[in-house]
Enzyme design. Structure first.
Site, PDB file in Angstrom:
ATOM      1  CE  LYS A 190       6.416  -7.607   3.640  1.00  0.00           C
ATOM      2  NZ  LYS A 190       7.820  -7.135   3.757  1.00  0.00           N
ATOM      3  CB  THR A 223       7.011   1.915  -3.056  1.00  0.00           C
ATOM      4  OG1 THR A 223       7.301   1.149  -4.249  1.00  0.00           O
ATOM      5  CG2 THR A 223       5.737   2.721  -3.275  1.00  0.00           C
ATOM      6  N   GLY A 225      12.128   0.357  -0.346  1.00  0.00           N
ATOM      7  CA  GLY A 225      12.391   0.244   1.084  1.00  0.00           C
ATOM      8  C   GLY A 225      11.179  -0.044   1.943  1.00  0.00           C
ATOM      9  CB  THR A 226       7.565  -0.652   1.268  1.00  0.00           C
ATOM     10  OG1 THR A 226       7.834  -1.644   0.275  1.00  0.00           O
ATOM     11  CG2 THR A 226       7.197   0.647   0.590  1.00  0.00           C
ATOM     12  N   GLY A 227       9.436  -2.817   2.578  1.00  0.00           N
ATOM     13  CA  GLY A 227       9.510  -4.022   3.408  1.00  0.00           C
ATOM     14  C   GLY A 227      10.454  -3.858   4.578  1.00  0.00           C
ATOM     15  CB  CYS A 228      13.875  -2.437   4.822  1.00  0.00           C
ATOM     16  SG  CYS A 228      14.654  -3.384   3.515  1.00  0.00           S
TER      17      CYS A 228
END
Length: 289
Positions: A190, A223, A225-228
């Site tokens: 990412k 932003t 929580g983007t990875g989850c």
């Protein structure tokens, strides 16, 4: 007065077939923006039935993580077996696992489950708070990554796991190779933290084919929580029968919209908006082709 007509019982309807089932094995975010809460919101938004195995409880808000308490391995195992042995799963997503003992227990559970696994090797929170003990890194490398269908590290997690520092798209290829060396079938590097540029670029690869996932970079600080969210969206796509590249593209589109619609909450960094498609009328709940 004439007696009233008897009330008819409601007509019986056939039971609806259950939607695809996705299990998240992760920690709780009391602020609702990341962790188990983000995972379940994403799974619902993408037409799947989300289920959960709680690995840790955090006291967390828009300003950071004020405390974290991991659950006993026995409690994690019991939750997992309870869900998988009765309900079954079409995909599993892992997030915060906190300790080497939990990492190894979850890796063993995944190895015995006939479903794709999306591993988000969560190391630190959005605010820089540690969510994985340093002693657990070797267990992630040697136990968890080898059972992953897709691993989804961000650039900080890549550096933690491999020592590779990513400063360019060329570095992303090198990072992907370093992560794949630990055994996952696919990896998504990412690139959202890459400096500059008008695009947010991710690299999906299995070592032989490459898929560059590009989207506009939105000027929105909210932003959390983007990875989850990305990992859960990818798992939802796999549960619905999509290939890894198809699921990754759909997940990228979903998380990009969620980032664009992220909103202020509390005094710090607010969450992405998991319900953005319901608001613009493009919810994707139809069966995957």
């Amino acid at each position: 007065m004439a007696p009233s007509a008897p009330t008819r019982p409601p007509a019986r309807t056939a039971a609806r077939t259950a939607p695809p089932r996705v299990l998240t094995v992760a920690g709780s975010d009391s602020g609702g923006g990341a962790g188990i809460q983000a995972d379940l919101k994403t799974m619902l938004a993408l037409g799947t039935h989300g289920m959960s195995v709680l690995t840790a409880v955090t006291a967390q808000n828009s300003l950071g993580v004020q405390g974290a308490w991991e659950l006993p391995v026995a409690a994690v195992r019991a939750q997992y077996r309870s869900v998988v042995d009765d309900i079954g799963v079409q995909a599993v997503k892992t997030g915060m696992l906190a300790s080497a003992e939990l990492v190894e227990a979850v890796a063993e559970l995944l190895a015995g489950t006939d479903a794709p696994a999306v591993v988000d090797p969560v190391g630190v929170s959005k605010h820089g708070d540690a969510l994985l003990a340093a002693s657990a890194l070797d267990s992630v490398r040697t136990k968890l990554l080898p059972v992953a269908t897709v691993a989804t590290p961000n650039l900080d997690e890549v550096a933690q796991l491999t020592g590779v520092r990513v400063r360019s798209e060329d570095d992303m290829r090198r990072a992907a190779g370093a992560v794949l060396a630990y055994g996952p079938a696919w990896v998504v590097i990412k690139g959202g933290h890459l400096p500059g540029g008008h695009e947010a670029v991710d690299l999906l690869t299995d070592g032989s084919e490459e898929h560059w996932l590009r989207s506009p970079r939105h000027d929105n600080r909210h932003t959390h929580g983007t990875g989850c969210t990305l990992a859960s969206a990818l798992a939802a796509g796999l549960a619905r029968g999509r290939s890894v590249p198809e699921a990754a593209r759909a997940a990228k589109e979903y998380v990009t919209g969620a980032i664009a619609a992220g909103f202020a909450l509390g005094g710090g960094i607010g969450p992405v908006d998991h319900a953005w498609r319901f608001r613009d009328g493009t919810a994707d709940t139809a069966p995957a082709p």
